[in-house]
Scaffold this motif. Sequence first.
Motif, PDB file in Angstrom:
ATOM      1  N   ASN A 116       0.853  -1.183   0.000  1.00 57.05           N
ATOM      2  CA  ASN A 116       0.000   0.000   0.000  1.00 57.05           C
ATOM      3  C   ASN A 116       0.885   1.227   0.000  1.00 57.05           C
ATOM      4  OD1 ASN A 116       0.091   1.185   3.021  1.00 57.05           O
ATOM      5  ND2 ASN A 116       0.186  -1.052   3.110  1.00 57.05           N
ATOM      6  N   PHE A 117       0.308   2.383  -0.312  1.00 58.20           N
ATOM      7  CA  PHE A 117       1.085   3.613  -0.222  1.00 58.20           C
ATOM      8  C   PHE A 117       0.367   4.621   0.671  1.00 58.20           C
ATOM      9  CE2 PHE A 117      -1.403   3.977  -4.156  1.00 58.20           C
ATOM     10  CZ  PHE A 117      -1.976   5.242  -4.062  1.00 58.20           C
ATOM     11  N   PHE A 118       1.160   5.368   1.385  1.00 55.78           N
ATOM     12  CA  PHE A 118       0.708   6.395   2.320  1.00 55.78           C
ATOM     13  C   PHE A 118       0.822   7.754   1.625  1.00 55.78           C
ATOM     14  CE2 PHE A 118       1.720   9.456   5.734  1.00 55.78           C
ATOM     15  CZ  PHE A 118       0.728   9.192   6.666  1.00 55.78           C
ATOM     16  N   ILE A 119      -0.206   8.579   1.752  1.00 54.56           N
ATOM     17  CA  ILE A 119      -0.258   9.881   1.082  1.00 54.56           C
ATOM     18  C   ILE A 119      -0.166  10.993   2.115  1.00 54.56           C
ATOM     19  CG2 ILE A 119      -1.636  11.426  -0.363  1.00 54.56           C
ATOM     20  CD1 ILE A 119      -3.081   8.953  -1.465  1.00 54.56           C
ATOM     21  N   THR A 120       0.731  11.934   1.898  1.00 53.63           N
ATOM     22  CA  THR A 120       0.806  13.105   2.771  1.00 53.63           C
ATOM     23  C   THR A 120       1.183  14.325   1.951  1.00 53.63           C
ATOM     24  OG1 THR A 120       1.818  14.042   4.783  1.00 53.63           O
ATOM     25  CG2 THR A 120       3.226  12.650   3.406  1.00 53.63           C
ATOM     26  N   PHE A 121       0.463  15.420   2.166  1.00 50.36           N
ATOM     27  CA  PHE A 121       0.724  16.667   1.448  1.00 50.36           C
ATOM     28  C   PHE A 121       1.823  17.457   2.163  1.00 50.36           C
ATOM     29  CE2 PHE A 121      -3.511  15.463   0.138  1.00 50.36           C
ATOM     30  CZ  PHE A 121      -3.486  15.721  -1.225  1.00 50.36           C
ATOM     31  N   ASP A 122       2.699  18.076   1.370  1.00 47.87           N
ATOM     32  CA  ASP A 122       3.792  18.850   1.944  1.00 47.87           C
ATOM     33  C   ASP A 122       3.662  20.313   1.531  1.00 47.87           C
ATOM     34  OD1 ASP A 122       6.153  19.431  -0.353  1.00 47.87           O
ATOM     35  OD2 ASP A 122       4.809  17.769  -0.813  1.00 47.87           O
ATOM     36  N   ASP A 123       4.431  21.146   2.183  1.00 47.99           N
ATOM     37  CA  ASP A 123       4.481  22.571   1.874  1.00 47.99           C
ATOM     38  C   ASP A 123       5.925  22.919   1.521  1.00 47.99           C
ATOM     39  OD1 ASP A 123       4.136  25.286   1.623  1.00 47.99           O
ATOM     40  OD2 ASP A 123       3.714  25.661   3.743  1.00 47.99           O
ATOM     41  N   ASN A 124       6.244  22.883   0.225  1.00 49.52           N
ATOM     42  CA  ASN A 124       7.608  23.141  -0.242  1.00 49.52           C
ATOM     43  C   ASN A 124       8.612  22.246   0.476  1.00 49.52           C
ATOM     44  OD1 ASN A 124       9.571  24.395  -1.833  1.00 49.52           O
ATOM     45  ND2 ASN A 124       9.931  26.015  -0.327  1.00 49.52           N
ATOM     46  N   TYR A 125       8.319  20.957   0.485  1.00 48.08           N
ATOM     47  CA  TYR A 125       9.143  19.892   1.069  1.00 48.08           C
ATOM     48  C   TYR A 125       9.068  19.826   2.593  1.00 48.08           C
ATOM     49  CZ  TYR A 125      11.101  19.671  -3.629  1.00 48.08           C
ATOM     50  OH  TYR A 125      11.250  19.566  -4.993  1.00 48.08           O
ATOM     51  N   VAL A 126       8.290  20.678   3.215  1.00 48.90           N
ATOM     52  CA  VAL A 126       8.085  20.582   4.660  1.00 48.90           C
ATOM     53  C   VAL A 126       6.917  19.633   4.900  1.00 48.90           C
ATOM     54  CG1 VAL A 126       7.515  21.801   6.787  1.00 48.90           C
ATOM     55  CG2 VAL A 126       8.959  22.901   5.053  1.00 48.90           C
ATOM     56  N   LEU A 127       7.197  18.498   5.535  1.00 52.98           N
ATOM     57  CA  LEU A 127       6.183  17.478   5.734  1.00 52.98           C
ATOM     58  C   LEU A 127       5.264  17.819   6.902  1.00 52.98           C
ATOM     59  CD1 LEU A 127       8.444  14.361   5.124  1.00 52.98           C
ATOM     60  CD2 LEU A 127       6.624  15.193   3.630  1.00 52.98           C
ATOM     61  N   ASP A 128       4.093  17.214   6.895  1.00 51.56           N
ATOM     62  CA  ASP A 128       3.046  17.499   7.877  1.00 51.56           C
ATOM     63  C   ASP A 128       3.297  16.711   9.157  1.00 51.56           C
ATOM     64  OD1 ASP A 128       0.766  18.126   9.233  1.00 51.56           O
ATOM     65  OD2 ASP A 128      -0.634  17.269   7.777  1.00 51.56           O
ATOM     66  N   THR A 129       3.952  17.323  10.106  1.00 53.58           N
ATOM     67  CA  THR A 129       4.284  16.652  11.364  1.00 53.58           C
ATOM     68  C   THR A 129       3.380  17.068  12.528  1.00 53.58           C
ATOM     69  OG1 THR A 129       5.941  18.351  11.856  1.00 53.58           O
ATOM     70  CG2 THR A 129       6.701  16.364  10.714  1.00 53.58           C
ATOM     71  N   ASP A 130       2.451  17.996  12.291  1.00 49.81           N
ATOM     72  CA  ASP A 130       1.513  18.401  13.337  1.00 49.81           C
ATOM     73  C   ASP A 130       0.341  17.433  13.327  1.00 49.81           C
ATOM     74  OD1 ASP A 130      -0.230  19.536  15.112  1.00 49.81           O
ATOM     75  OD2 ASP A 130      -0.216  21.536  14.205  1.00 49.81           O
ATOM     76  N   THR A 131       0.373  16.471  14.238  1.00 46.71           N
ATOM     77  CA  THR A 131      -0.631  15.413  14.242  1.00 46.71           C
ATOM     78  C   THR A 131      -1.889  15.795  15.011  1.00 46.71           C
ATOM     79  OG1 THR A 131       0.382  14.389  16.187  1.00 46.71           O
ATOM     80  CG2 THR A 131       1.149  13.650  14.019  1.00 46.71           C
ATOM     81  N   THR A 132      -2.031  17.064  15.373  1.00 44.05           N
ATOM     82  CA  THR A 132      -3.186  17.485  16.163  1.00 44.05           C
ATOM     83  C   THR A 132      -4.234  18.227  15.341  1.00 44.05           C
ATOM     84  OG1 THR A 132      -2.192  19.624  16.783  1.00 44.05           O
ATOM     85  CG2 THR A 132      -1.716  17.717  18.190  1.00 44.05           C
ATOM     86  N   ASP A 133      -3.899  18.582  14.094  1.00 45.24           N
ATOM     87  CA  ASP A 133      -4.809  19.435  13.328  1.00 45.24           C
ATOM     88  C   ASP A 133      -5.521  18.722  12.189  1.00 45.24           C
ATOM     89  OD1 ASP A 133      -2.642  19.016  11.738  1.00 45.24           O
ATOM     90  OD2 ASP A 133      -2.308  21.123  11.215  1.00 45.24           O
TER      91      ASP A 133
END
Length: 268
Positions: free
Chosen positions: A186-203
């Motif tokens: 399977n593959f996991f999808i995550t959107f980034d912001d100019n290579y900054v990955l989404d590490t805020d797991t609260t929002d």
Amino acid sequence: MFELLLYGLGMGLALLQARRFESSQVNHPEDDNMKVFRSIIASGLLATVALAAAPASAALYTGTIPQPGETNDFLEQYGIGEVQGWYGGNLYLSSGGPITITVEIFGAEAGFTNSFTFGDDVSFTHTGSETATFADADGILGSSDALESDTTLAGPGLLDFCFSVNSGAISFCNGANNDDLNANPNFFITFDDNYVLDTDTTDGARRSGTSVFLFLDDGGAQNDDNHDDLVVRLSITDGTFVVPEPGTLALLGLGLVGFGMARRRRVA
């Protein structure tokens, strides 16, 4: 990859016929009203059937990588902790086209030989090895860390990319992603912001954007669920990538049919 296009056509026709239905109350006799009503129903059903015919996917839910107790070598080399995103998701392009999509391959840590293809233009193969092939130019994740970069054209709808696992023993494409973390690739999808990955797991995980990382887990013998068996980034400068909620668009199509039925009762 034309399911959303067909859906859009059906919805557009239904809305057009609904407008005709409204005007027919004054300008046409009852028999003509029924003809327009039937067109509304047919168009709404076209939209709904289009979605029903789309490739089946597993349940969509948010989560993080790596799984507890596992190590994602790609994230670790940049000092990135948990990243949130989507399991069981499939990726669509919501805007018109053709649009140029940049494909960046960041490597893999996998004993299997895994491949990624996008249409007829992009193809990359990682030869199985016990050594990770990720590059780190300066300790900051960016375009310079990509092993390969290429472009392809795509129109709106389901994006035409696929993963091949274990020298082609298993192949699966976008639209047939699954959420079984025990053994199935399977593959996991995550959107980034100019290579900054989404590490805020609260929002809550982002559902759309102009750049997205795909993390493959090949379901290897150890079932490590760390999703670093091939890492790919897709980006665009025009348009939007979207991970739609399964069934949402189908409900809209069915709702439109219900609207038509309600209008018929009012006229009767």
